[in-house]
Write an enzyme that holds these catalytic residues in place. Structure first.
Site, PDB file in Angstrom:
ATOM      1  N   VAL A 258       0.818  -1.208   0.000  1.00  0.00           N
ATOM      2  CA  VAL A 258       0.000   0.000   0.000  1.00  0.00           C
ATOM      3  C   VAL A 258       0.853   1.260   0.000  1.00  0.00           C
ATOM      4  CG1 VAL A 258      -1.649   1.366   1.329  1.00  0.00           C
ATOM      5  CG2 VAL A 258      -1.990  -1.088   1.097  1.00  0.00           C
ATOM      6  N   LYS A 259       1.945   1.257   0.770  1.00  0.00           N
ATOM      7  CA  LYS A 259       2.776   2.467   0.874  1.00  0.00           C
ATOM      8  C   LYS A 259       3.383   2.862  -0.460  1.00  0.00           C
ATOM      9  CE  LYS A 259       6.904  -0.073   2.366  1.00  0.00           C
ATOM     10  NZ  LYS A 259       7.900  -0.245   3.447  1.00  0.00           N
ATOM     11  N   GLY A 260       3.618   1.892  -1.364  1.00  0.00           N
ATOM     12  CA  GLY A 260       4.089   2.203  -2.704  1.00  0.00           C
ATOM     13  C   GLY A 260       5.458   2.848  -2.750  1.00  0.00           C
TER      14      GLY A 260
END
Length: 251
Positions: free
Chosen positions: A125-127
């Site tokens: 999610v943090k990418g």
């Protein structure tokens, strides 16, 4: 301008900087050897700007000098992005409306590769670089297997998750391990899945040549600097064609 030269201090001066390691201890002879190598590489004149001992019997060098080589931009062969760059909202909308189910993605680092920074940057999610990873996309079902996954384990996970796409990151490149592992993986998927039913195979890493996808038996290669948005957009363009219905869309 079709033909260009390297730029150092002034436009077209041909100045370049290169670094390399020689298996010799650092002394005056080692520095002379570095300059001789630079000369044979076409750097004239060559200036040694940095030399440092790297452990027992190895020296790291940085050399600055002029080359006379030209680059013809018309002959440069690269893989251009041939699909539209979508937002996360657009990706979700296309998958939901056309595929009518979540698009399943399985990712891993295979072989002995324990460097998950690449696959995590794309999937988590943090990418990376201000972009959310594929886990952020609500219409994508993401399975991140992590590091040091064997090819049989990857094939089994792809089958269990009914994967539409398999993403593999390879950072370890000694003795071309990334190429060997990729060929092994693509062969295993061809054997395990019927023609036209295997998942889309995508690999990425800093040392891959993006033009080698066909040679390595994969559908796409992504190099350094690739973002989650680019990968998501590619998956949609390859797996969710216009007019897709309820069936599985395959490469």
């Amino acid at each position: 301008m079709s033909v260009v030269r390297p730029y150092g201090d002034t436009t077209g001066d041909g100045m370049v900087q290169v670094s390399f390691t020689l298996p010799v201890p650092h002394d005056k002879r080692a520095e002379g050897a570095a300059l001789q190598l630079a000369g044979k590489m076409g750097m004239e004149p060559a200036m040694l700007v940095h030399a440092r001992q790297m452990g027992d019997g190895f020296t790291f060098f940085v050399v600055y000098g002029r080359v006379n080589h030209l680059v013809d931009l018309a002959t440069v062969n690269v893989v251009e992005r041939d699909y539209p760059l979508l937002t996360a909202k657009d990706v979700n909308t296309v998958v939901k409306r056309r595929l009518r189910r979540k698009l399943s993605v399985v990712g891993a680092c295979i072989g002995t590769d324990a460097h998950t920074v690449g696959i995590d940057a794309i999937l988590n999610v943090k990418g990376i670089a201000g972009e959310k990873g594929l886990e952020y996309y609500r219409e994508l079902k993401v399975t991140n297997l992590g590091a040091q996954v064997t090819v049989p384990e990857l094939v089994e996970a792809a089958r269990a998750e009914k994967a539409d796409a398999v993403l593999v990151s390879q950072v370890v490149t000694q003795r071309d391990a990334h190429l060997t592992n990729t060929r092994e993986m693509s062969a295993a998927f061809r054997e395990a899945f019927a023609a036209g039913r295997r998942p889309l195979l995508v690999v990425g890493g800093p040392r891959f040549d993006e033009t080698m996808a066909g040679e390595l038996g994969v559908d796409r290669i992504f190099g350094r600097g690739t973002t989650p948005r680019e990968v998501a957009s590619y998956l949609v363009s390859a797996l969710v064609p216009a007019g897709a219905g309820n069936g599985r869309a395959k490469a």
